[in-house]
Structure formats: structure tokens, C-alpha cells
Design an enzyme around this catalytic site. Structure first.
Site, mmCIF file in Angstrom:
data_model
loop_
_atom_site.group_PDB
_atom_site.id
_atom_site.type_symbol
_atom_site.label_atom_id
_atom_site.label_comp_id
_atom_site.label_asym_id
_atom_site.label_seq_id
_atom_site.Cartn_x
_atom_site.Cartn_y
_atom_site.Cartn_z
ATOM 1 N N ASP A 123 0.800 -1.223 0.000
ATOM 2 C CA ASP A 123 0.000 0.000 0.000
ATOM 3 C C ASP A 123 0.836 1.278 0.000
ATOM 4 O O ASP A 123 0.349 2.354 0.286
ATOM 5 C CB ASP A 123 -0.968 0.003 1.181
ATOM 6 C CG ASP A 123 -0.277 -0.120 2.519
ATOM 7 O OD1 ASP A 123 0.954 -0.301 2.558
ATOM 8 O OD2 ASP A 123 -0.978 -0.027 3.550
ATOM 9 N N LYS A 176 4.114 2.991 15.700
ATOM 10 C CA LYS A 176 2.927 3.763 16.117
ATOM 11 C C LYS A 176 2.966 4.100 17.613
ATOM 12 O O LYS A 176 2.150 3.602 18.389
ATOM 13 C CB LYS A 176 1.658 3.023 15.735
ATOM 14 C CG LYS A 176 1.530 2.836 14.234
ATOM 15 C CD LYS A 176 0.302 2.054 13.838
ATOM 16 C CE LYS A 176 0.340 1.836 12.338
ATOM 17 N NZ LYS A 176 -0.466 0.734 11.907
#
Length: 188
Positions: free
Chosen positions: A94, A151
Site C-alpha cells: 500500500d 505507532k
């Protein structure tokens, strides 16, 4: 729309085709291996067409379940080693960018070792950095990664991981050691 994510059209072609095109432009690229958990029937026609179009073998290896990036690489390590590469690229499906693969490879070979990983990073605003894996480098000249946090809950760095890597093939040996240590810890 019932299209596997890698085949989703972007700028007139399947998203993953941009990756294959970039790989085919490298001088010594031997093969493109796609790893994922999508059905092979969805991907096989595409890989056949891409192989013909770009003049490089394109192979799809289906995971028995989603394994994540490292899990897929480790699971198919024998197939990756089959062509006897000294280095290999990993590109997340992606990712959309210019794919500076030759520059990354040149940098990796110049500064890396056989067990090194080169990570493509980019700068983002502080507020957005916590949405991505953050890279902390210890030296502006070498850009050697000192710390990486996936993250983070709080700000770590405004340099983020772009999901494009060059790995020395010996990284697979390190992955095996880590996998065995995790298995032993699980069984203990």
C-alpha cells in the site's frame, strides 16, 4: 468492489504494478516475489501478465493466514534465498511513492553489511508522526537507526518508516534466531 488490495487500480494500473515496474528497472533484479494472504486465483492472472509485460519473473506466495511483514518473509525465507541474492527489497503493497530503489540499494551496499536493513524514511508533522512507525537516527551524516517505535503513543520522532526496505540476506538468519527464542519462551 471485490478487488484484492494489491490489485486496486491507482493511476491507471494495479497498485502493486507500480512496485513491479520500479523493481524491473533495477539492473540485477532476478525475480519479484509477492507475499500475501489473498487468494491465488485473484492474483495469478495478474502475475502472469506482469511477468510478460516487465520481462521479469513475478511469483505470488500465499500465506496460510496473514503473517505480517516479518512473518511472511520468515515463512518464505527458502524461496527468497533460492536465487542466491545478497540483498532483497521489501515493499509494502500500500505504499505509493517514486520508489528510489537504485539509490537505496547503492546506499545499502556502500554503508551496510550482509545483515543490515536500509529503511526509507520521510519527515512528517509532529502531530501525524504517531500514526506511523517512527525512526530515530543517531547521526545526521550516517542516518543509522538508533531506535524504532511502531505507532508510538507519544511523540518519538518526525521521521517515519515508509514501508520500503533493502535487507541483506543474512537478516534471515537473525530472524530464525529470534523466532526460535520466541518459540522457546512460549514453551517455557
Amino acid at each position: 468492489l471485490e478487488v484484492p488490495k494489491p490489485l486496486f487500480p491507482l493511476a491507471g494500473r494495479a497498485m502493486i504494478e507500480h512496485h513491479i515496474k520500479a523493481c524491473s528497472e533495477l539492473n540485477d533484479m532476478q525475480e519479484v516475489i509477492l507475499i500475501g494472504s489473498e487468494s491465488t486465483s485473484d492474483i495469478s492472472n495478474f502475475t502472469r501478465q506482469a511477468s510478460n509485460k516487465y520481462g521479469i519473473p513475478v511469483t505470488y506466495l500465499q500465506e496460510y493466514k496473514p503473517l505480517g511483514t516479518a512473518g511472511g518473509i520468515f515463512h518464505f525465507r527458502d524461496q527468497i534465498r533460492k536465487g542466491n541474492p545478497s540483498n532483497f527489497f521489501v515493499l509494502n503493497a500500500d505504499v505509493c511513492c517514486d520508489f528510489p530503489l537504485q539509490a537505496m540499494l547503492n546506499n545499502h551496499v556502500r554503508h551496510g553489511r550482509d545483515d543490515a536493513i536500509t529503511v526509507m524514511g520521510t519527515e512528517v508533522e509532529k502531530a501525524h508522526s504517531v500514526l506511523y512507525g517512527c525512526i530515530v537516527s543517531n547521526d545526521a551524516n550516517s542516518n543509522e537507526v538508533e531506535h524504532y517505535v511502531e505507532k508510538p503513543e507519544t511523540f518519538v520522532s518526525n521521521t517515519i518508516n515508509c514501508g520500503v526496505y533493502v535487507l541483506g540476506v543474512e537478516v534471515l538468519d537473525h530472524m530464525k534466531i529470534v523466532y526460535q527464542e520466541l518459540q522457546n519462551a512460549t514453551l517455557s
